[in-house]
Design an enzyme around this catalytic site. Sequence first.
Site, PDB file in Angstrom:
ATOM      1  N   LYS A 145      43.531  49.443  34.075  1.00  9.91           N
ATOM      2  CA  LYS A 145      43.893  50.686  34.762  1.00  9.91           C
ATOM      3  C   LYS A 145      45.098  51.346  34.103  1.00  9.91           C
ATOM      4  O   LYS A 145      46.011  51.820  34.772  1.00  9.91           O
ATOM      5  CB  LYS A 145      44.186  50.400  36.235  1.00  9.91           C
ATOM      6  N   CYS A 146      45.084  51.401  32.794  1.00 16.04           N
ATOM      7  CA  CYS A 146      46.199  51.912  32.003  1.00 16.04           C
ATOM      8  C   CYS A 146      45.754  53.177  31.269  1.00 16.04           C
ATOM      9  O   CYS A 146      44.573  53.353  30.983  1.00 16.04           O
ATOM     10  CB  CYS A 146      46.616  50.826  30.998  1.00 16.04           C
ATOM     11  N   GLY A 147      46.698  54.031  30.946  1.00 19.26           N
ATOM     12  CA  GLY A 147      46.362  55.210  30.158  1.00 19.26           C
ATOM     13  C   GLY A 147      45.792  54.864  28.799  1.00 19.26           C
ATOM     14  O   GLY A 147      45.065  55.657  28.191  1.00 19.26           O
TER      15      GLY A 147
END
Length: 159
Positions: A35-37
């Site tokens: 769930k990271c950029g």
Amino acid sequence: MAGIGDFSAKGLDGREVPLADFAGKVLLVVNTASKCGFTPQYEGLEALHRKLAPRGFAVLGFPCNQFGGQEPGDEAAIGAFCSTKYDVSFPMFSKVEVNGAGAHPLWRWLKGERPGVLGTEGIKWNFTKFLVNRQGEVVERFAPTAKPADLEGKVAALL
């Protein structure tokens, strides 16, 4: 002197994997998060892995929840996400800590071998990458912003 083959880590299935199993390969060791950029880098990591694996290359993914809680799932959830969203075929390991007192021994070694900017050892964010040569030595460290496709030349030079 230690090399990457002196370490082991648990796979997503909970089985201990000796990193000596990757002896003689060029490796890109990456701390990952779902769930990271930077999560879309899974696509580039997989493409690099598939393209260069026949020549003796592997990406090793280590999920980490230390940065903004961006890897909240358990191993089953991580495996399902990587498989269904990015068709990941490279080895993925159980969630680890990369900083602090609980840092996995492999990550303590990686950081010591190739410190970051201004000699700092701490991992700053998800998708920090370490390039390891066929002899098991860390040759370069890359920031999370380094795109996998941009690393192909450096990887290929070691193959």
